[in-house]
Design a protein around this motif. Structure first.
Motif, PDB file in Angstrom:
ATOM      1  N   GLY A 111      54.200   5.554  59.331  1.00 12.56           N
ATOM      2  CA  GLY A 111      52.928   4.970  59.727  1.00 12.56           C
ATOM      3  C   GLY A 111      52.231   4.430  58.498  1.00 12.56           C
ATOM      4  O   GLY A 111      52.822   4.327  57.430  1.00 12.56           O
ATOM      5  N   GLN A 112      50.968   4.117  58.659  1.00 16.31           N
ATOM      6  CA  GLN A 112      50.178   3.646  57.525  1.00 16.31           C
ATOM      7  C   GLN A 112      48.791   4.260  57.606  1.00 16.31           C
ATOM      8  O   GLN A 112      48.308   4.599  58.679  1.00 16.31           O
ATOM      9  N   VAL A 113      48.212   4.450  56.441  1.00 19.07           N
ATOM     10  CA  VAL A 113      46.867   5.020  56.336  1.00 19.07           C
ATOM     11  C   VAL A 113      45.965   3.962  55.714  1.00 19.07           C
ATOM     12  O   VAL A 113      46.330   3.346  54.713  1.00 19.07           O
ATOM     13  N   THR A 114      44.831   3.716  56.358  1.00 20.47           N
ATOM     14  CA  THR A 114      43.869   2.732  55.860  1.00 20.47           C
ATOM     15  C   THR A 114      42.577   3.436  55.489  1.00 20.47           C
ATOM     16  O   THR A 114      42.039   4.215  56.276  1.00 20.47           O
ATOM     17  N   VAL A 115      42.096   3.149  54.295  1.00 16.81           N
ATOM     18  CA  VAL A 115      40.823   3.676  53.811  1.00 16.81           C
ATOM     19  C   VAL A 115      39.830   2.524  53.788  1.00 16.81           C
ATOM     20  O   VAL A 115      40.097   1.484  53.187  1.00 16.81           O
ATOM     21  N   ASN A 116      38.714   2.711  54.467  1.00 13.37           N
ATOM     22  CA  ASN A 116      37.614   1.736  54.456  1.00 13.37           C
ATOM     23  C   ASN A 116      36.454   2.346  53.679  1.00 13.37           C
ATOM     24  O   ASN A 116      36.048   3.476  53.961  1.00 13.37           O
ATOM     25  N   PHE A 117      35.949   1.585  52.724  1.00 15.76           N
ATOM     26  CA  PHE A 117      34.857   2.060  51.888  1.00 15.76           C
ATOM     27  C   PHE A 117      33.512   1.609  52.411  1.00 15.76           C
ATOM     28  O   PHE A 117      33.399   0.551  53.043  1.00 15.76           O
ATOM     29  N   VAL A 118      32.489   2.372  52.110  1.00 14.39           N
ATOM     30  CA  VAL A 118      31.126   1.932  52.339  1.00 14.39           C
ATOM     31  C   VAL A 118      30.923   0.745  51.390  1.00 14.39           C
ATOM     32  O   VAL A 118      31.220   0.851  50.196  1.00 14.39           O
ATOM     33  N   PRO A 119      30.471  -0.389  51.893  1.00 17.18           N
ATOM     34  CA  PRO A 119      30.310  -1.566  51.030  1.00 17.18           C
ATOM     35  C   PRO A 119      29.395  -1.274  49.838  1.00 17.18           C
ATOM     36  O   PRO A 119      28.327  -0.688  49.992  1.00 17.18           O
ATOM     37  N   GLU A 120      29.863  -1.688  48.668  1.00 13.88           N
ATOM     38  CA  GLU A 120      29.105  -1.499  47.429  1.00 13.88           C
ATOM     39  C   GLU A 120      29.166  -2.779  46.608  1.00 13.88           C
ATOM     40  O   GLU A 120      29.900  -2.854  45.635  1.00 13.88           O
ATOM     41  N   PRO A 121      28.402  -3.803  46.983  1.00 15.68           N
ATOM     42  CA  PRO A 121      28.409  -5.029  46.184  1.00 15.68           C
ATOM     43  C   PRO A 121      28.036  -4.714  44.743  1.00 15.68           C
ATOM     44  O   PRO A 121      27.232  -3.813  44.523  1.00 15.68           O
ATOM     45  N   PRO A 122      28.619  -5.321  43.773  1.00 12.37           N
ATOM     46  CA  PRO A 122      29.497  -6.483  43.834  1.00 12.37           C
ATOM     47  C   PRO A 122      30.987  -6.123  43.889  1.00 12.37           C
ATOM     48  O   PRO A 122      31.821  -6.979  43.612  1.00 12.37           O
ATOM     49  N   LEU A 123      31.354  -4.882  44.204  1.00 10.56           N
ATOM     50  CA  LEU A 123      32.766  -4.519  44.271  1.00 10.56           C
ATOM     51  C   LEU A 123      33.463  -5.332  45.345  1.00 10.56           C
ATOM     52  O   LEU A 123      32.930  -5.525  46.431  1.00 10.56           O
ATOM     53  N   SER A 124      34.656  -5.796  45.041  1.00  9.05           N
ATOM     54  CA  SER A 124      35.345  -6.691  45.958  1.00  9.05           C
ATOM     55  C   SER A 124      36.290  -5.963  46.904  1.00  9.05           C
ATOM     56  O   SER A 124      36.667  -6.503  47.931  1.00  9.05           O
ATOM     57  N   GLN A 125      36.704  -4.766  46.567  1.00 10.81           N
ATOM     58  CA  GLN A 125      37.651  -4.063  47.413  1.00 10.81           C
ATOM     59  C   GLN A 125      36.898  -3.260  48.473  1.00 10.81           C
ATOM     60  O   GLN A 125      36.150  -2.351  48.154  1.00 10.81           O
ATOM     61  N   ASP A 126      37.129  -3.602  49.738  1.00 14.39           N
ATOM     62  CA  ASP A 126      36.452  -2.873  50.796  1.00 14.39           C
ATOM     63  C   ASP A 126      37.385  -1.950  51.565  1.00 14.39           C
ATOM     64  O   ASP A 126      36.936  -1.110  52.327  1.00 14.39           O
ATOM     65  N   SER A 127      38.697  -2.113  51.374  1.00 23.07           N
ATOM     66  CA  SER A 127      39.656  -1.238  52.027  1.00 23.07           C
ATOM     67  C   SER A 127      41.024  -1.389  51.387  1.00 23.07           C
ATOM     68  O   SER A 127      41.270  -2.329  50.634  1.00 23.07           O
ATOM     69  N   PHE A 128      41.889  -0.456  51.690  1.00 24.09           N
ATOM     70  CA  PHE A 128      43.293  -0.600  51.348  1.00 24.09           C
ATOM     71  C   PHE A 128      44.117   0.157  52.369  1.00 24.09           C
ATOM     72  O   PHE A 128      43.630   1.059  53.044  1.00 24.09           O
ATOM     73  N   THR A 129      45.373  -0.250  52.489  1.00 29.04           N
ATOM     74  CA  THR A 129      46.306   0.380  53.421  1.00 29.04           C
ATOM     75  C   THR A 129      47.612   0.637  52.703  1.00 29.04           C
ATOM     76  O   THR A 129      48.085  -0.216  51.945  1.00 29.04           O
ATOM     77  N   MET A 130      48.174   1.797  52.940  1.00 32.62           N
ATOM     78  CA  MET A 130      49.455   2.159  52.345  1.00 32.62           C
ATOM     79  C   MET A 130      50.329   2.822  53.403  1.00 32.62           C
ATOM     80  O   MET A 130      49.833   3.500  54.291  1.00 32.62           O
TER      81      MET A 130
END
Length: 149
Positions: A111-130
């Motif tokens: 399967g895959q696990v996705t992490v979604n972050f609380v938005p923190e501008p100006p950070l560009s990464q809002d999620s990742f999946t592995m």
């Protein structure tokens, strides 16, 4: 926006099925449910060792290790909005070539696990999946490794 080295580390953002949306009997003490919670705790706590312990490092080369180290620095300590366990989208984990080396996952994906972050501008990464696999009853995050290792 996604991280620039997603393909190298077999990351993918996709539609998700939240752990909370699954029936409790399907996720209670399952390896994937435990992985999701361990991922959340390691990231929020900023615990690099706990994060690294969730990853299967077998066969990983210096290129992949460096990419994961950069990703680790950018996500540890961030506020996590959600962690979702999802069915594997196998088309996104096909072998690929980078700098003349063919890469494959270092385990059998379940399967895959996705992490979604609380938005923190100006950070560009809002999620990742592995991708993750299950070995000896424990879910582990899978990485890219050179084929044949």
């Amino acid at each position: 926006m996604r991280m620039p080295f997603l393909a190298l580390a077999f990351f993918l953002a996709a539609g998700s099925q939240s752990i909370a949306a699954q029936p409790a009997e399907q996720i209670a003490e399952s390896p994937s449910r435990l992985l999701a919670e361990d991922v959340r705790v390691a990231i929020v706590a900023g615990d690099a060792q706990a994060w690294h312990d969730l990853i299967k490092w077998d066969g990983v080369d210096d290129i992949t290790r460096a990419a994961i180290d950069r990703m680790t620095e950018s996500v540890l300590g961030r506020a996590v909005e959600s962690v979702a366990i999802e069915p594997l989208d196998a088309a996104n984990y096909e072998p690929y070539e980078f700098k003349g080396v063919r890469y494959v996952l270092n385990g059998e994906p379940k399967g895959q696990v996705t992490v979604n972050f609380v938005p923190e501008p100006p950070l560009s990464q809002d999620s990742f999946t592995m991708a993750f696999g299950v070995e000896d009853g424990r879910a582990v995050i899978l990485l890219a490794r050179p084929d044949g290792q």
